[in-house]
Enzyme design. Structure first.
Site, short mmCIF file in Angstrom:
data_model
loop_
_atom_site.label_atom_id
_atom_site.label_comp_id
_atom_site.label_asym_id
_atom_site.label_seq_id
_atom_site.Cartn_x
_atom_site.Cartn_y
_atom_site.Cartn_z
CG ASP A 114 -11.16 8.59 5.33
OD1 ASP A 114 -11.68 9.50 5.98
OD2 ASP A 114 -10.40 8.78 4.37
N GLY A 162 -3.56 -3.35 11.57
CA GLY A 162 -3.97 -3.78 10.23
C GLY A 162 -5.48 -3.86 10.17
CG HIS A 165 -5.94 1.70 -0.53
ND1 HIS A 165 -5.88 2.27 0.72
CD2 HIS A 165 -6.21 0.38 -0.32
CE1 HIS A 165 -6.12 1.36 1.64
NE2 HIS A 165 -6.32 0.20 1.04
CD GLU A 224 -19.77 -5.62 25.20
OE1 GLU A 224 -19.83 -5.01 24.11
OE2 GLU A 224 -20.70 -5.61 26.03
CG HIS A 282 -28.33 -12.35 26.96
ND1 HIS A 282 -29.01 -11.99 25.83
CD2 HIS A 282 -28.15 -11.22 27.68
CE1 HIS A 282 -29.24 -10.68 25.87
NE2 HIS A 282 -28.72 -10.19 26.97
CG ASP A 290 -30.70 -12.58 31.09
OD1 ASP A 290 -31.79 -12.01 31.27
OD2 ASP A 290 -29.67 -12.30 31.73
CG HIS A 344 -1.80 -1.21 1.31
ND1 HIS A 344 -1.33 -2.46 1.67
CD2 HIS A 344 -3.13 -1.36 1.07
CE1 HIS A 344 -2.34 -3.32 1.66
NE2 HIS A 344 -3.44 -2.69 1.31
CG HIS A 377 -3.64 0.04 4.89
ND1 HIS A 377 -4.60 0.29 5.87
CD2 HIS A 377 -3.59 1.16 4.14
CE1 HIS A 377 -5.10 1.50 5.67
NE2 HIS A 377 -4.51 2.05 4.64
#
Lengths: 721, 721
Positions: free
Chosen positions: A242, A206, A349, A497, A559, A555, A117, A157
């Site tokens: 981005d 990465g 890119h 998480e 879950h 639950d 790249h 990259h």
């Protein structure tokens, strides 16, 4: 501890003095990790060269004792960073030349590999040059010097940018031959940065969004240690693109960074408007800077990232001046800058430019040199970083000797955190249980272990994703790590998480042992990150996962993890523990703490489990019951607990035979989870009792019965064999 | 097609006419899915009752043909919604009473189950009441009426809110006995909402952030169909909590919703400041509304969500008036509102109040009734929704009959999308290959299949996470689904794998067949969502994953999935395909399109693979080569391709025996991935050749060789047996 530490310290000092003398250190050895943080704070070299800087002299006052060691004490007076000489502002022409050197090293390496790249390095070379040549403090000959500034390339990259910078800065890990073997088998320059392949690379990146999460973890650890030991530590710099910004994980961790007020974190957003599918307009039109304002960050926009050197320098100065917030510097660049036909397009890119376009780019940027050539004036300009870095470290080591004389206890604690060296006999702190001990849920037994470990493993800090009370993971003797109480050891991650994984994973580079505490119901999310977690830093993290399987009960299916343990068992380089009782839980912790190269996952129950004379897997009581029944009938039955498949696989054939004799072919496996993989242990003739469908919403006992995880079923299965 | 459609239509009309007559439809049958969208747009009932509304009369103009069927045409003139009568504004006292009914149904059900989450229903009852009683358009006796407004409870733990509302509205799926069996085995009221357990629940939620992603998918499908068939369809309403907001996935999908300008999406953010670990101050201090402004949403703040009914009504009116942006209504509420001792604390989030506090709450809110009691005036007030809903659907069905007369072709296409009924002979469009066909990468063969299917499967739309050009997934005859071209069929998800899963998963409720196209290097992220994806809507989604395993080559370990396929194989209710050549790829697509109850994952290669006379797994050419060598030596060798373990497991024992004869114990498995699970097929005596460590950065051929995925190794393994 003190003795072994002071010995360690001598090793460090002598070695680093040698380095200061100019002898490069060989490939990293454990000893090289034994670097200790300096007392002085950082100063900017941006365009001004190194100045002596205000800092803490930790050796004046005597150490007031807090209610526990390592508590914050009054900040101390500055001293001079004498070893670093002033450097004149670099002429813009030379900066241009250095920046183009970086661009062409990237172009040439990608061209030779015919893979990679080039676009990002060509666009980000200016910020890269300013960071490594003017701003960051590091020692090229000791990539593990503890008080170095850290750089994370979240847009991994573009790794040729980092390889080029490490090469110019004088790191032994990236010589010219390494650049020439970019992306080849066995090279130290893989296709994305790998921290354990290339000294100087802090974390593996990465997978987009991963690096910024790691950087937040580094900044968290820095803030924690600075508060705990009154040492302003280094800054963390990160470049993200981005793609990183679009990933949800980056929003999670940046929301945390804002909440924690991580002022030492400075992120450069490479705003180049190009993604693989084309202009970001097709999918990404939000106002990124406004979002970061909302997350509590300071934001700056550098409109000319292609050659606005002073704009970039000024932005960094401004960012450093903001102490209570992380800073996002949006740097508008042109991807593939300098390529007349491919710049500002996705074509640059992720593919080599091609001989013709490389030639056109050489002409366009006026670059007459051979591939991989570093002009002499550029080389000599960068050459100062080796002596400067050695001097910085030497001065700081000398200061630490003095520091240790004053605050032996704190110095010892800090060193044990840095080196990961454990206090002799630490494991004796772990609880032990007998069959007479009261039965309990393994999540509660885990809490006993964690709180027993906290005092003897000072680097042990962690947190939960808004389920501390369910995970049973609070370190009771400590408070919450927060913006204004960063010396504390309980981290509140909120319901994040994904971000929790990498931000904890990166931190072992400063705090080696760090449990990452969470709820199994969200395992499939942390799961998402596990691959990067493991690659990011080998080991050091303990994932505690509670509420295992259908035992969760009401639950319901969303879950109740059924297949998740299998996917961890299939994953390389991780230990997946499913302890059955107190002793297995304590044992799992012991192995987890000792395993530096492999993270560990502990799957823990919410329901009460008996303390067994033998041990066994989840469903253990049921298995024991069934075995009892069968023994009454005169059958010889053995119940085996496979707490950790990975460790069992590593045992000798003799041991395996002693546990699972080949002669015994009538085998039944029982696990409240997917049966996939059990055939390896029960053989063609065996029967696997488990759960190969989603769970259900009902009281746990009912689901176990309805799903056939019962003594009756086991007995029937055994008899059928 | 026309014939079968018009027959279908007769079925629909007669059934729904019967419903209009007041006869409730029985439990859902396929026929009930055959609902067709109305031509008229929605109007608000908020405090004003139903008014006749402006709408499109799709029957005036003749259908101008676009360059392909289903393209947008001029918007048409309004007609009256005659069937819906005006309802007087409900007296506030009665609203209070209805709102408290909702609160106590939740309190009583959680109390009886002694398990669940009363806090959210108690706080969100007012917005719930206004949505279901005043705003939303639905038909309680046909939960599948196509043009209904959709409601998604992203904070799924508060499901008693939705169950109470469905009960009051007259849905047959939630009778009093269902409320009384909340969270019990076999009940229709599980611990988190499950769309296939409880008609009226649109998507399964519970894992935080999941529901908002599903809602974005629903709104995407609505915008697409509205544009393609000139039918303004229904709105999507969603309630999400602090936890949903903290999850990265919600930022991903909300960024997309803003980018796409999904004006029909109205999200209520339950801003109650409480999470499980306590006040959100400990982990969540960002400015949520400002973040949504940055994402391109319209934002409103309702300061009194506990009883500010008119505030809530006004906010919804304002939100409806904004056509080009989704709206976030931040509603500040008190969790557990009405509980004197537990309101506004985590104690009311996830546990029953307890008899004493229930009593205190009854007194506090002046609620003299028995548990589960619905006061008569509340009952009679809600009773109008059954006839009103039937009338709405009947009118709309009648209109569709007329519509079909005018635009038979479009009507047929739309119906096939709604019903998922496939065009007879569609499968003939799939390509076939012979050993003479040129070898190719399966990702390219996949592209041939997708583009062959697009014209004959009109509901087939999908997108890539910024890798369309690498996934080879563009539907070449179509453009991009964008804010101003929503009739197109290529969705640009950007680098947002988490959001991509659920937002596509929800859409099958309108567009049944929807491939979700992505890159295997990010599999471990989509992975994160897979559990919810599967639970959210059973089937309808095809995940196309390219760049499988070490064949990816230079990008290296972070981008090379090794253990991921195993974890999919371990997951219930999914088909994991790893086709070896063109025919297997086409076959996988055929099965995937036909499987409505199970999503499918296709793992595809970047490297070229030969078209084989037989078929085989990844590494197939190598296996064939090895087999050839062994045959030369006179050995009888069979190469078997296990394209899909799940389907193989479902075959008869006879078939299995014919493929893997028990007599043949010398078995070798070959897969460029984890060996976990293969023992099931190769038996105790077999050998598994695979990859049980992370990959490497090098040319693919080199890695295959270094990792021992080679003919030599296979031959050696076979001979060793």
């Amino acid at each position: 501890m003190a003795a072994s530490s002071s010995f360690t310290l001598q090793t460090v000092v002598s070695r680093t003095v040698a380095v200061a003398g100019g002898h490069g250190s060989p490939s990293p050895s454990p000893a090289e990790h034994l670097a200790i943080p300096t007392g002085f704070s950082l100063c900017s070299l941006a365009g001004k060269g190194v100045k002596s800087s205000p800092a803490a002299a930790p050796f004046a006052a005597s150490s007031p004792r807090g209610k526990r060691p390592g508590l914050r004490r009054p900040v101390l007076a500055p001293v001079r960073a004498t070893a670093v000489e002033t450097v004149e502002k670099t002429a813009t022409a030379l900066v241009d030349k250095s920046v183009n050197t970086i661009r062409f090293l990237a172009i040439d390496a990608v061209e030779k590999a015919n893979s990679g790249h080039p676009g990002l390095p060509m666009g980000c070379a200016p910020m890269g040059h300013i960071l490594y040549d003017e701003v960051m403090r590091y020692n090229p000959k000791n990539p593990y010097w503890f008080n170095r500034d850290r750089f994370v390339l979240s847009a991994g990259h573009g790794c040729m940018l980092q390889y080029a910078l490490l090469h110019l800065a004088g790191y032994d890990s990236v010589k010219e031959e390494d650049l020439k073997s970019f992306r080849q088998w066995g090279s130290r320059t893989p296709g994305h940065p790998e921290n354990f392949e290339t000294p100087g690379v802090e974390v593996t990146t990465g997978p987009l969004g991963q690096g910024i999460a790691n950087a937040v973890g580094l900044a968290l650890a820095e803030k924690h240690l600075a508060a705990r030991f009154n040492k302003p530590t280094a800054r963390s710099y990160v470049i993200l693109g981005d793609g990183c910004q679009m990933e949800g994980i980056s929003n999670e961790v940046c929301s945390l960074a804002g909440h924690w007020g991580l002022g030492k974190l400075i992120a450069f957003y490479d705003d180049n408007h190009i993604s693989i599918d084309g202009d970001t307009e097709i999918a990404f039109t939000e106002d990124v800077s406004a979002r970061f304002d909302a997350l509590g960050w300071h934001t700056i926009w550098v409109k000319n990232g292609n050659n606005g050197y002073d704009e970039i320098r000024a932005a960094i100065e401004e960012a450093k001046a903001v102490k209570d917030k992380p800073t996002l510097i949006k740097v508008t660049t042109t991807i593939g800058f300098g390529s007349p036909n491919k710049a500002n397009s996705y074509a640059v890119h992720g593919s080599a430019l091609g001989a013709k376009e490389v030639e056109a780019t050489r002409n366009n940027l006026g670059w007459p040199y051979e591939p991989f050539h570093v002009p002499d004036d550029v080389k000599s300009h960068w050459s100062r970083h080796v002596p400067n870095g050695a001097a910085l470290e030497a001065e700081w080591n000398a200061k630490f000797v003095e520091y240790e004389r004053k605050y032996q206890e704190d110095a010892a604690v800090l060193k044990s955190i840095i080196t990961g060296e454990l206090i002799p006999g630490w494991e004796k702190a772990l609880p032990t249980y007998t069959p007479e001990s009261p039965g309990d849920a393994t999540r509660n037994l885990s809490q006993q272990c964690l709180n027993a470990l906290a005092p003897v493993v000072p680097g042990l800090i962690g947190g939960s994703a808004d389920l501390a009370s369910s995970n049973m993971t609070l370190l009771k003797a400590y408070g919450d790590f927060q913006k204004d109480t960063p010396e504390e050891r309980n981290v509140r991650f909120g319901v994040r998480e994904h971000g929790m994984g990498p931000s904890a994973t990166a931190s072992p580079s400063t705090a080696r042992v760090r449990p990452l505490l969470r709820h199994l119901l969200r395992l499939h999310r942390l799961h998402a990150r596990r691959h990067e977690d493991l690659r990011a830093v080998r080991g050091g993290v303990i994932y505690v996962m509670t509420h295992d399987s259908i035992g969760l009960g009401e639950d319901g299916p969303t879950h109740q993890p059924i297949e998740h343990l299998v996917s961890f068992r299939a994953m390389p380089n991780i230990l997946m523990f499913r302890p059955a009782d107190g002793n297995e839980t304590a044992g799992a912790y012991k192995v987890a703490v000792l395993n530096r190269k492999r993270p560990s996952v502990l799957a823990l129950s919410r329901q009460k489990l008996a303390q067994l004379p033998g041990t066994s897997i989840e469903g253990l009581e049921i298995a024991e019951k069934a075995a009892g029944e069968l023994r009454k009938e005169g059958k010889a039955v053995r119940v085996v607990s496979l707490v950790c498949w990975e460790l069992f696989d590593e045992q000798s054939d003799e041991y395996k035979e002693s546990v699972l004799p080949a002669a015994v072919t009538a085998r039944v496996s029982i696990e409240a989870g997917s049966t996939l993989g059990w055939q390896k242990f029960i053989g063609s003739g065996g029967k696997a009792i488990g759960i190969d469908r989603f769970g259900a919403s009902a009281p746990a006992g009912t689901i176990y019965k309805e799903y056939g995880i019962s003594a009756e079923n086991i007995i029937a299965a055994v008899k059928s064999l």
